[in-house]
Design a protein around this motif. Sequence first.
Motif, mmCIF file in Angstrom:
data_model
loop_
_atom_site.group_PDB
_atom_site.id
_atom_site.type_symbol
_atom_site.label_atom_id
_atom_site.label_comp_id
_atom_site.label_asym_id
_atom_site.label_seq_id
_atom_site.Cartn_x
_atom_site.Cartn_y
_atom_site.Cartn_z
ATOM 1 N N GLU A 1 5.726 41.845 -2.225
ATOM 2 C CA GLU A 1 5.069 42.836 -1.367
ATOM 3 C C GLU A 1 5.414 44.253 -1.810
ATOM 4 O O GLU A 1 4.550 45.136 -1.819
ATOM 5 N N THR B 1 3.599 44.948 -5.142
ATOM 6 C CA THR B 1 2.162 45.087 -4.926
ATOM 7 C C THR B 1 1.848 46.412 -4.242
ATOM 8 O O THR B 1 0.886 47.097 -4.606
ATOM 9 N N GLU C 1 -4.653 39.185 3.775
ATOM 10 C CA GLU C 1 -4.366 37.803 3.385
ATOM 11 C C GLU C 1 -5.102 36.812 4.257
ATOM 12 O O GLU C 1 -5.395 35.701 3.832
ATOM 13 N N ASN D 1 -8.862 37.223 2.813
ATOM 14 C CA ASN D 1 -9.143 36.596 1.519
ATOM 15 C C ASN D 1 -8.566 35.188 1.419
ATOM 16 O O ASN D 1 -8.564 34.584 0.345
ATOM 17 N N ARG D 2 -8.110 34.658 2.540
ATOM 18 C CA ARG D 2 -7.728 33.239 2.646
ATOM 19 C C ARG D 2 -6.536 32.863 1.765
ATOM 20 O O ARG D 2 -6.407 31.719 1.344
ATOM 21 N N VAL D 3 -5.662 33.820 1.484
ATOM 22 C CA VAL D 3 -4.451 33.486 0.723
ATOM 23 C C VAL D 3 -3.397 32.890 1.642
ATOM 24 O O VAL D 3 -2.518 32.142 1.223
ATOM 25 N N GLU E 1 -3.093 30.558 3.897
ATOM 26 C CA GLU E 1 -2.773 29.135 4.010
ATOM 27 C C GLU E 1 -2.068 28.619 2.762
ATOM 28 O O GLU E 1 -1.199 27.758 2.835
ATOM 29 N N VAL E 2 -2.453 29.184 1.613
ATOM 30 C CA VAL E 2 -1.773 28.799 0.366
ATOM 31 C C VAL E 2 -0.292 29.185 0.451
ATOM 32 O O VAL E 2 0.597 28.402 0.099
ATOM 33 N N LEU E 3 -0.053 30.386 0.936
ATOM 34 C CA LEU E 3 1.329 30.857 1.034
ATOM 35 C C LEU E 3 2.127 30.004 2.019
ATOM 36 O O LEU E 3 3.295 29.685 1.779
ATOM 37 N N LEU E 4 1.469 29.633 3.108
ATOM 38 C CA LEU E 4 2.192 28.915 4.154
ATOM 39 C C LEU E 4 2.531 27.476 3.761
ATOM 40 O O LEU E 4 3.332 26.832 4.434
ATOM 41 N N LEU F 1 7.813 34.413 5.668
ATOM 42 C CA LEU F 1 6.722 35.206 5.094
ATOM 43 C C LEU F 1 6.637 36.563 5.792
ATOM 44 O O LEU F 1 6.545 37.616 5.137
ATOM 45 N N LEU G 1 -3.906 31.277 10.994
ATOM 46 C CA LEU G 1 -5.012 30.650 10.280
ATOM 47 C C LEU G 1 -6.296 30.680 11.089
ATOM 48 O O LEU G 1 -7.198 29.887 10.863
ATOM 49 N N TYR H 1 -9.723 32.145 11.929
ATOM 50 C CA TYR H 1 -10.738 32.967 11.288
ATOM 51 C C TYR H 1 -11.944 33.069 12.216
ATOM 52 O O TYR H 1 -12.372 32.091 12.810
ATOM 53 N N ILE I 1 2.663 23.435 8.383
ATOM 54 C CA ILE I 1 2.026 24.714 8.714
ATOM 55 C C ILE I 1 1.804 24.771 10.223
ATOM 56 O O ILE I 1 1.995 25.809 10.845
ATOM 57 N N TYR J 1 -0.807 22.447 -2.794
ATOM 58 C CA TYR J 1 -1.804 22.421 -1.716
ATOM 59 C C TYR J 1 -2.972 23.333 -2.063
ATOM 60 O O TYR J 1 -2.800 24.532 -2.292
ATOM 61 N N PRO K 1 -6.065 24.401 -0.148
ATOM 62 C CA PRO K 1 -6.738 24.289 1.153
ATOM 63 C C PRO K 1 -8.244 24.498 1.045
ATOM 64 O O PRO K 1 -8.741 25.008 0.033
ATOM 65 N N GLU L 1 -9.995 26.482 3.109
ATOM 66 C CA GLU L 1 -10.148 27.928 3.230
ATOM 67 C C GLU L 1 -9.189 28.547 2.235
ATOM 68 O O GLU L 1 -8.007 28.679 2.491
ATOM 69 N N ARG L 2 -9.693 28.916 1.064
ATOM 70 C CA ARG L 2 -8.778 29.356 0.015
ATOM 71 C C ARG L 2 -9.244 30.664 -0.599
ATOM 72 O O ARG L 2 -10.402 31.036 -0.522
ATOM 73 N N GLY L 3 -8.302 31.321 -1.212
ATOM 74 C CA GLY L 3 -8.613 32.578 -1.875
ATOM 75 C C GLY L 3 -7.367 33.111 -2.534
ATOM 76 O O GLY L 3 -6.268 32.592 -2.315
ATOM 77 N N LEU L 4 -7.553 34.102 -3.377
ATOM 78 C CA LEU L 4 -6.421 34.754 -4.010
ATOM 79 C C LEU L 4 -6.605 36.265 -3.860
ATOM 80 O O LEU L 4 -7.597 36.716 -3.321
ATOM 81 N N LEU M 1 -5.666 41.801 -7.783
ATOM 82 C CA LEU M 1 -4.547 41.608 -8.713
ATOM 83 C C LEU M 1 -4.981 40.829 -9.942
ATOM 84 O O LEU M 1 -5.939 40.057 -9.904
ATOM 85 N N LEU N 1 7.370 31.041 -5.541
ATOM 86 C CA LEU N 1 7.458 30.506 -4.176
ATOM 87 C C LEU N 1 7.697 29.004 -4.191
ATOM 88 O O LEU N 1 8.200 28.441 -3.217
#
Lengths: 427, 320
Positions: free
Chosen positions: A11, A14, A226, A229-231, A233-236, A244, A409, A411, B59, B84, B86, B88-91, B95, B107
């Motif tokens: 963070e 960034t 986040e 842009n749906r990041v 759930e990936v992070l979680l 987080l 989560l 939306y 989660i 995983y 998901p 509902e995904r994105g980056l 960046l 991570l």
Amino acid sequence: MGSVRIVTRHEFRTAVTRPSYIILTAAMPVLVALAVAGFAIFTLVTREDAEAETASSAESSAQTPRLGYVDLTDGPALFGAHQDQPGAVFVPMPDRDAGIAALNDEQIDALFVFPPDYAETGTVVRVRFADDAGGVFRPDGPSYSGTLRGFVLSNLFADEVPVGLAERLQIPYRLEIEEVRPDGGTEDESAGFDLGRAAFFAVAGISLLFSVFFSSGYVLNALVEEKENRVMEVLLSSVKPDALLLGKFLGLGAAGLLQMAAWLASVGVGVLVVGLIVDIPADILTMPGVGDIAIAAGYFLFGYALFASLMAAVGAVTTSLREANQISAIVIVPAFIPVWLNFILFSEPEGTVARVLTYIPVTAPVTGFIRLAIGAMGPLETVAALLVLAASAAGALWLAMRLFRAYLLMYGKRPTLKEMARSVVSG
Amino acid sequence: MATLATSGAPVRATGLWKRFGALDVVRDVSLEIAPGEVVGFVGPNGAGKSTTIRMMLDIFAPDRGTVEVFGAPIDDAARRRIGYLPEERGLYPGLRIPPILKYMAELKGVPSHEAPGLADAALERLGLTEHRTKKVGELSRGLRQLLQFAATIQHKPDFLVLDEPFSGLDPVNVRLMKNTVADLRDDGVAVLFSTHQMTDVEELCDRVVMINHGEIVLNGGVREIRRQHASDRLLLECTSDMPYALCLPGVAAAEMRGDGWRISLTEEGSAEGVLQALLDAGIQIERFEREAPTLEEIFLRIVGSSDGNGTADERTHTGG
């Protein structure tokens, strides 16, 4: 703790590499540099003017008016001394004709004659040329009446009264006004006022306001982005929600504080540079005490934690950046209440309004800094206010984490207040 | 090569319940996946698939029930062995790819100095090497999805959860991703594969778990389920004429279908009886099989019946 450290680092990196952050961070040093440069140029120009004026004054003093006089009084000369008067030099003339000749040759600028009956009548004759004398126009010029009065009094009382009293005869009094209370006491507002401490808390307070805006705003934006842009759930799937959120607080808080540090440093350097150009009260340039630094740090830490937590809560329950920014006003606007009510805080720093605002969490930091700058908060009240703020920050963090876990989560739909309350209670 | 699970099943969920508001979204769901097993997790929209997955990944916390990952309640160490992807995904669109992959890898417990190498390997495996210096926002939707998959597998997980992984991909990239999943399965990775595409399940999965209205309504091997849902109809192709199919014992109806017959049995009739009658009559048989429904047909049948067209008895629970 490993996950928190990784999130914090990410963070921070960034945030500080975003163009908007870099531009905003560099803006203050640039503005300070421009302000200092402008001040320096202004000072140099005005100093040159002052020096020129001084030189002109010195030059003009070399051309001090020479006032001729003829003493025709009987007996011992009344006007034999004190020829050097402020703004003029009195030059004795042997007789009237010699004086007129000197006036005509411009060896003197004016001619005064003390006739034989001066002691009885007080008459002094100023001799000057008529307008058409010699066909040459001669302006009347200054009257020299004040200078003449000083010259006369100095000589008349030269041997009669002490020098100091002679001055009082020339300027009998200077009027000064003193205001007192009915009980006879005086209001001395500057008593006990610590300029350096006031400057420290004023700068710290302004910095805190910016911190509220920027650092906690970074937390809000990061969370909502986040989600958008749906990041998230990936992070979680890799890190616990609390870790987080904590990582974001630390990383973005560090970015915000770095920005503050850059701004404060630039202001500090600017003040030092200005100090090289002009005299600044020494109090402002002295280092604040450890206690004051600890108080400011406490307000920074707990204030940031409070507002960042509230922003995180807003970010958790909103679904878009636009919506989040609108709702964040609920958090930000109250922080400025002490600024709007500053006239009350300054006029009654220990009044009810000031004390109440000191303990309301969202108004506490700014109110605290204002009152500390004025010197209107004692140690006990400061500690109590900090404890209340710390407890509020902890509560806000707890609330934010509950809402974050419940709605991170979500939306497309914002929960109702009832749903939020249920989520907070149920955990 | 993925690190195999050292203890316990990659995931074992027992009696999971989750309630949102007044609705029980997941009801008493139990599920276990073995190493090297690909399990299709299917169900209609809103059936509770994603919620179940989120509970399995910690989660969401279940209201009731337990989840064990690699033999113990999920912790940071277990999370690092999970990949995983998901639905509902994105980056981060602003960046560039390397720092994103590095962050995701770290991570997952990958040391900072090892992350770039793993990221490069994953990008190469999915044909993304030429894009590695780009920003995510500069990639097409399909490439972003492949990149997301790369981020999911780069740390070599032992348990992979893929939620609708092929949506939005062209056939070439679908094949690439399927091959990669198959390779991972061969390496011993357990895969939970959530999808609506039954053909993908039939192709990729060893087992299928169907969920509807928050409950598991079907759980078993793909072939076993199709066999269990086989109908009372036979498909028959013969090299010689068979003008009297209707006269065979146990046959209720017969219709011509392509080059053969589709035969419906009476309640007393059996495939074995029909086959014996055909052999006794000297008919040369080219094809004789019980008609097995596709998974899609089974899915539609079960979902339809549980939505009011049938009874709970029609729901099928099998071991596995």
